[in-house]
Design a protein around this motif. Sequence first.
Motif, mmCIF file in Angstrom:
data_model
loop_
_atom_site.group_PDB
_atom_site.id
_atom_site.type_symbol
_atom_site.label_atom_id
_atom_site.label_comp_id
_atom_site.label_asym_id
_atom_site.label_seq_id
_atom_site.Cartn_x
_atom_site.Cartn_y
_atom_site.Cartn_z
ATOM 1 N N GLY A 130 0.807 -1.201 0.068
ATOM 2 C CA GLY A 130 -0.065 0.109 0.056
ATOM 3 C C GLY A 130 0.814 1.301 -0.206
ATOM 4 N N PHE A 131 2.003 1.300 -0.325
ATOM 5 C CA PHE A 131 2.898 2.425 -0.268
ATOM 6 C C PHE A 131 2.743 3.082 -1.731
ATOM 7 C CE2 PHE A 131 5.049 0.251 3.082
ATOM 8 C CZ PHE A 131 5.539 1.599 3.796
ATOM 9 N N ASP A 132 2.739 4.340 -1.896
ATOM 10 C CA ASP A 132 2.827 5.139 -3.140
ATOM 11 C C ASP A 132 3.371 6.503 -3.276
ATOM 12 O OD1 ASP A 132 0.890 7.358 -2.463
ATOM 13 O OD2 ASP A 132 -0.806 5.685 -2.770
ATOM 14 N N ALA A 133 3.596 7.089 -4.298
ATOM 15 C CA ALA A 133 4.304 8.299 -4.263
ATOM 16 C C ALA A 133 3.285 9.527 -4.448
ATOM 17 C CB ALA A 133 5.231 8.484 -5.481
ATOM 18 N N ALA A 134 2.120 9.267 -4.307
ATOM 19 C CA ALA A 134 1.002 10.481 -4.357
ATOM 20 C C ALA A 134 1.285 11.718 -3.471
ATOM 21 C CB ALA A 134 -0.447 9.889 -4.032
ATOM 22 N N ALA A 135 1.689 11.423 -2.286
ATOM 23 C CA ALA A 135 1.950 12.763 -1.553
ATOM 24 C C ALA A 135 3.458 13.134 -1.453
ATOM 25 C CB ALA A 135 1.471 12.334 -0.108
ATOM 26 N N THR A 136 4.317 12.396 -2.281
ATOM 27 C CA THR A 136 5.700 12.980 -1.951
ATOM 28 C C THR A 136 6.222 13.847 -2.957
ATOM 29 O OG1 THR A 136 6.604 10.700 -2.840
ATOM 30 C CG2 THR A 136 6.277 10.692 -0.762
ATOM 31 N N ALA A 137 5.530 14.143 -3.755
ATOM 32 C CA ALA A 137 6.235 14.918 -4.936
ATOM 33 C C ALA A 137 6.989 16.126 -4.687
ATOM 34 C CB ALA A 137 5.059 15.529 -6.066
ATOM 35 N N LEU A 138 6.407 16.872 -3.741
ATOM 36 C CA LEU A 138 7.027 18.196 -3.242
ATOM 37 C C LEU A 138 8.062 17.899 -2.091
ATOM 38 C CD1 LEU A 138 3.893 20.395 -3.540
ATOM 39 C CD2 LEU A 138 5.839 20.096 -5.241
ATOM 40 N N TRP A 139 8.506 16.732 -1.544
ATOM 41 C CA TRP A 139 9.336 16.476 -0.627
ATOM 42 C C TRP A 139 10.810 16.736 -0.922
ATOM 43 C CZ3 TRP A 139 7.777 11.606 2.649
ATOM 44 C CH2 TRP A 139 6.578 11.668 2.845
ATOM 45 N N ARG A 140 11.557 17.134 -0.272
ATOM 46 C CA ARG A 140 13.023 17.353 -0.490
ATOM 47 C C ARG A 140 13.888 16.410 0.317
ATOM 48 N NH1 ARG A 140 11.063 22.294 -0.038
ATOM 49 N NH2 ARG A 140 12.429 22.726 1.855
ATOM 50 N N LEU A 141 14.921 15.924 -0.016
ATOM 51 C CA LEU A 141 15.713 14.869 0.485
ATOM 52 C C LEU A 141 17.049 15.339 0.499
ATOM 53 C CD1 LEU A 141 13.277 13.221 -0.331
ATOM 54 C CD2 LEU A 141 14.528 11.158 0.101
ATOM 55 N N ASN B 60 -2.628 10.734 7.667
ATOM 56 C CA ASN B 60 -1.900 11.944 7.629
ATOM 57 C C ASN B 60 -0.560 12.178 7.276
ATOM 58 O OD1 ASN B 60 -3.895 13.150 9.263
ATOM 59 N ND2 ASN B 60 -3.292 11.805 10.725
ATOM 60 N N VAL B 61 -0.185 11.294 5.800
ATOM 61 C CA VAL B 61 0.916 11.541 5.198
ATOM 62 C C VAL B 61 1.072 13.095 4.759
ATOM 63 C CG1 VAL B 61 2.638 11.011 3.141
ATOM 64 C CG2 VAL B 61 1.159 9.238 4.340
ATOM 65 N N PRO B 62 2.176 13.946 4.933
ATOM 66 C CA PRO B 62 2.099 15.246 4.677
ATOM 67 C C PRO B 62 2.321 15.137 2.943
ATOM 68 C CG PRO B 62 4.199 14.653 5.667
ATOM 69 C CD PRO B 62 3.209 13.449 5.741
ATOM 70 N N ALA B 63 1.554 16.114 2.364
ATOM 71 C CA ALA B 63 1.231 16.267 0.854
ATOM 72 C C ALA B 63 1.571 17.563 0.395
ATOM 73 C CB ALA B 63 -0.038 15.807 0.233
ATOM 74 N N THR B 64 2.724 18.051 1.147
ATOM 75 C CA THR B 64 3.027 19.598 0.942
ATOM 76 C C THR B 64 4.614 19.398 0.727
ATOM 77 O OG1 THR B 64 2.810 21.792 1.867
ATOM 78 C CG2 THR B 64 3.448 19.930 3.558
ATOM 79 N N ALA B 65 5.104 20.857 0.384
ATOM 80 C CA ALA B 65 6.535 20.938 0.283
ATOM 81 C C ALA B 65 7.128 21.162 1.638
ATOM 82 C CB ALA B 65 6.880 22.220 -0.671
ATOM 83 N N GLY B 66 8.417 20.156 1.666
ATOM 84 C CA GLY B 66 9.328 20.402 2.830
ATOM 85 C C GLY B 66 10.233 19.528 2.724
ATOM 86 N N MET B 67 11.169 19.318 3.575
ATOM 87 C CA MET B 67 12.463 18.490 3.810
ATOM 88 C C MET B 67 12.214 17.333 4.798
ATOM 89 S SD MET B 67 15.496 18.463 2.748
ATOM 90 C CE MET B 67 17.143 17.894 3.064
ATOM 91 N N LEU B 68 12.488 16.138 4.166
ATOM 92 C CA LEU B 68 12.558 15.086 5.079
ATOM 93 C C LEU B 68 14.041 14.866 5.500
ATOM 94 C CD1 LEU B 68 10.842 12.342 5.743
ATOM 95 C CD2 LEU B 68 11.723 11.523 3.667
ATOM 96 N N GLY B 69 14.132 14.496 6.842
ATOM 97 C CA GLY B 69 15.509 14.292 7.232
ATOM 98 C C GLY B 69 15.334 13.548 8.660
ATOM 99 N N PRO B 70 16.498 13.149 9.156
ATOM 100 C CA PRO B 70 16.678 12.364 10.493
ATOM 101 C C PRO B 70 15.778 13.291 11.717
ATOM 102 C CG PRO B 70 18.832 12.742 9.643
ATOM 103 C CD PRO B 70 17.791 13.596 8.896
#
Length: 183
Positions: free
Chosen positions: A125-136, A151-161
């Motif tokens: 059940g994983f998908d990339a629908a909400a991750t398009a604006l994520w930065r890594l 509540n998967v964030p579907a907005t722009a932002g940074m993923l990190g530790p």
Amino acid sequence: MIQMVPIDTIADEAVEQLLDRAFGRDRHVRTAYRLRAGTRALPALSFALIEREALLGSIQCWPVQFDGDDGTVWPLVLVGPVAIVPERQQEGLGRRLMEAALAAAAGGPPLTLIGDPEYYGRFFGFDAAATALWRLPGPVERHRLLARGANVPATAGMLGPRHHASAAARPLPPDLYPTPPAP
């Protein structure tokens, strides 16, 4: 008989050797390693498979967070790596580890991983629908950056530790996220 055990019952060196065999010694340069830099795997969500004291596979889950550009902070769990000794791949061992980790993570923060969208979408059940604006903190093939959960964030932002997370922490209850920005 194959047994599933908590990963913290397995020597760190044995897990590292397994990961080297499954992914190569150059695995540390991958973006997933940057996402979990300075953190410890969550023991309640991380498992190993052993048979006659031989390590066959492991899954580790890590505390990460998504810092939205609007100041909102979401705790997430990074799933992986899922590693199986090469000679035992294609026996369903990785699937067994994933199912255990997902069951243990139920009711907690959203999950994310970098992986094959067809496999992780079809079976888990994983998908990339909400991750398009994520930065890594490194390169990633956008279609391989996947998430699942409420509540998967579907907005722009940074993923990190998520450095403040305790290595012994259980996933946070869903009502504890997201954290609104400070006034």
